[in-house]
Design an enzyme around this catalytic site. Sequence first.
Site, mmCIF file in Angstrom:
data_model
loop_
_atom_site.group_PDB
_atom_site.id
_atom_site.type_symbol
_atom_site.label_atom_id
_atom_site.label_comp_id
_atom_site.label_asym_id
_atom_site.label_seq_id
_atom_site.Cartn_x
_atom_site.Cartn_y
_atom_site.Cartn_z
ATOM 1 N N ASP A 1 -8.010 -5.163 -0.049
ATOM 2 C CA ASP A 1 -8.732 -5.651 -1.430
ATOM 3 C C ASP A 1 -8.193 -7.151 -1.266
ATOM 4 O OD1 ASP A 1 -10.410 -3.903 -2.333
ATOM 5 O OD2 ASP A 1 -8.504 -2.929 -3.172
ATOM 6 N N HIS B 1 0.902 -1.264 0.129
ATOM 7 C CA HIS B 1 -0.063 -0.118 -0.041
ATOM 8 C C HIS B 1 0.807 1.137 0.062
ATOM 9 C CE1 HIS B 1 -3.088 2.796 0.951
ATOM 10 N NE2 HIS B 1 -4.091 1.830 0.769
HETATM 11 N N1 ACO Z 1 4.306 -7.807 -5.129
HETATM 12 C C1 ACO Z 1 5.650 -7.795 -5.211
HETATM 13 N N2 ACO Z 1 6.326 -6.680 -4.922
HETATM 14 C C2 ACO Z 1 5.754 -5.309 -4.552
HETATM 15 C C3 ACO Z 1 4.479 -5.590 -4.308
HETATM 16 C C4 ACO Z 1 3.638 -6.661 -4.767
HETATM 17 N N3 ACO Z 1 2.338 -6.459 -4.582
HETATM 18 N N4 ACO Z 1 4.164 -4.227 -3.794
HETATM 19 C C5 ACO Z 1 5.196 -3.517 -3.768
HETATM 20 N N5 ACO Z 1 6.444 -4.302 -4.248
HETATM 21 C C6 ACO Z 1 7.764 -4.151 -4.263
HETATM 22 C C7 ACO Z 1 8.156 -2.950 -5.373
HETATM 23 O O1 ACO Z 1 8.649 -3.935 -6.360
HETATM 24 C C8 ACO Z 1 9.166 -2.261 -4.684
HETATM 25 O O2 ACO Z 1 10.126 -3.327 -4.847
HETATM 26 P P1 ACO Z 1 11.836 -2.459 -4.912
HETATM 27 O O3 ACO Z 1 11.876 -1.655 -3.773
HETATM 28 O O4 ACO Z 1 12.623 -3.752 -4.781
HETATM 29 O O5 ACO Z 1 11.785 -1.820 -6.141
HETATM 30 C C9 ACO Z 1 8.733 -2.070 -3.420
HETATM 31 O O6 ACO Z 1 7.692 -3.261 -3.134
HETATM 32 C C10 ACO Z 1 8.024 -0.859 -3.262
HETATM 33 O O7 ACO Z 1 6.861 -0.682 -4.086
HETATM 34 P P2 ACO Z 1 6.252 0.434 -4.949
HETATM 35 O O8 ACO Z 1 5.575 0.056 -6.088
HETATM 36 O O9 ACO Z 1 7.391 1.578 -4.958
HETATM 37 O O10 ACO Z 1 5.221 1.021 -3.748
HETATM 38 P P3 ACO Z 1 4.328 1.769 -3.917
HETATM 39 O O11 ACO Z 1 3.982 2.719 -2.805
HETATM 40 O O12 ACO Z 1 4.445 3.104 -5.228
HETATM 41 O O13 ACO Z 1 2.869 1.252 -4.593
HETATM 42 C C11 ACO Z 1 1.108 -0.232 -4.755
HETATM 43 C C12 ACO Z 1 1.831 0.614 -3.804
HETATM 44 C C13 ACO Z 1 0.688 0.151 -6.018
HETATM 45 C C14 ACO Z 1 -0.340 -0.491 -3.673
HETATM 46 C C15 ACO Z 1 1.888 -1.556 -4.616
HETATM 47 O O14 ACO Z 1 2.347 -2.102 -3.499
HETATM 48 C C16 ACO Z 1 1.214 -2.496 -5.505
HETATM 49 O O15 ACO Z 1 1.256 -2.515 -6.801
HETATM 50 N N6 ACO Z 1 0.360 -3.633 -4.997
HETATM 51 C C17 ACO Z 1 -0.287 -4.568 -5.625
HETATM 52 C C18 ACO Z 1 -1.602 -3.814 -6.183
HETATM 53 C C19 ACO Z 1 -2.686 -3.723 -5.150
HETATM 54 O O16 ACO Z 1 -2.976 -4.484 -4.238
HETATM 55 N N7 ACO Z 1 -3.426 -2.485 -5.176
HETATM 56 C C20 ACO Z 1 -4.479 -2.129 -4.135
HETATM 57 C C21 ACO Z 1 -3.839 -0.893 -3.258
HETATM 58 S S1 ACO Z 1 -5.401 -0.786 -1.958
HETATM 59 C C22 ACO Z 1 -6.332 0.344 -2.816
HETATM 60 O O17 ACO Z 1 -6.043 0.876 -3.790
HETATM 61 C C23 ACO Z 1 -7.757 0.183 -1.964
#
Ligand code: ACO
Length: 427
Positions: free
Chosen positions: A363, A306
């Site tokens: 979610d 998140h």
């Molecule tokens: N699976 C695997 N790796 C992940 C995931 C995941 N679900 N989420 C983040 N990471 C990793 C990234 O690859 C990154 O790794 P790195 O540091 O080695 O490059 C690190 O964790 C940080 O991730 P970011 O994408 O920079 O975090 P950000 O805060 O920008 O994104 C987000 C948050 C979009 C929710 C992300 O975690 C994601 O894509 N999750 C899956 C989709 C999801 O469940 N979305 C629902 C959000 S809740 C809502 O909207 C109600």
Amino acid sequence: MNKAASLRFGEKSIELPLIEGSENELGINIKDLRAKTGLITVDPGYKNTGSCESAITFLDGEKGILRYRGYDIESLAQDADFLEVAYLLIFGELPTKEQLEKFLNDIKEESLVNEDLKKILESFPSTAHPMGVLSSLTSALTSFNPSSVNVDSEEEMYKAIVRIMGKLPVLVAWVFRKKEGLPLKYGDYSLGYVENIARMMFRKPNKEYIPNPVVDAALNKLLILHADHEQNCSTSTVRIVGSSHAGLFASISAGISALWGPLHGGANQAVVEMLEAIREDGGDIKHYMQRAKDKSDPFRLMGFGHRVYKNFDPRARIIKKAADEVLNDLGIDDPVLEIAKKLEEEALRDPYFVDRKLYPNVDFYSGIIYRAMGISTETFTVMFALGRLPGWIAQWREMRLNKEPIGRPRQIYVGENHRPFVPINRR
Ligand code: ACO
């Protein structure tokens, strides 16, 4: 403490005042930065940028706190009614019994939808995604309710609010029923707001509708958990569209489009699709964990991580418990829930997820509950939109009442420098 930050660049040095929130959060006010220095800030994804001061929702991502107007999400989800929460978010205080009754009655008065909207709905192919259809229908509502809101009139503002609160559930039920091939009907307005939504959605033409209190309670809880989440992607969209003084329905329609994406509200659909794919592929959880960690593989563990919760998502705890209750009560044995639980267990002890503070978000479990209720995967996000409606309204209202300026970010241009036009025969 000095309530200002200093910025030095080259020979120049300026003081930037700090803004302090009621929970002691500090922000640097850069309102005059460009005027004084010629500089702008660059912050892709707005990870460090506050777009407004807001009195609606407080969340602390490190501590896993979420409060609407000061009330903990846990107690609201446990004890409140969704319509009470909607009132609280929009108007700032919990309603009295009389205020709530009036709100419900005013909403009922405005819950008719122009029948011509059915023609628009009928014209979508059956393959159309329900979020696209809902966004279009909400936008189409504008043509049937053309008056733009005079935000200086308390009465007009209230009217616009009860209108959208009355009409959106009808549209949501129709979008769902169209997808299921069921006739489009209105509800039973002697019922409560949430009970009526359940009836509008689930009533079958060949059966007497018997309300299921377990389903109604779970729906109430899910809608409350989704009702607001401060300046997320769809809410910021609603505020920014509304900041051009576009009407409430148009702003909400834009919010629905923003919510659709799999990185935001579309995650609940993506989660269940992922869990199903894992099951069909033999249920090898470790293989999918490996894929999620592999940077050359675009696969992500949907429902994990998140933007702001870097400890846990308080809504996920409540929802996990609700998923167990609903599935038990409805006597559903869903193999997908078992995969979800195993995946969560694995991820919570895997250093990749632990180090990056990736926990299940709201979610991860909401789709499982919606599925148990008989809602198709593609329609999950439509339910999310229904829950988020009061939050969008509250944020839109706050933005307009605060007379916020039009939202218009700047940029750093990195394209070609000036060059002369070359006619086509010389290219
Ligand atoms: N699976 C695997 N790796 C992940 C995931 C995941 N679900 N989420 C983040 N990471 C990793 C990234 O690859 C990154 O790794 P790195 O540091 O080695 O490059 C690190 O964790 C940080 O991730 P970011 O994408 O920079 O975090 P950000 O805060 O920008 O994104 C987000 C948050 C979009 C929710 C992300 O975690 C994601 O894509 N999750 C899956 C989709 C999801 O469940 N979305 C629902 C959000 S809740 C809502 O909207 C109600």
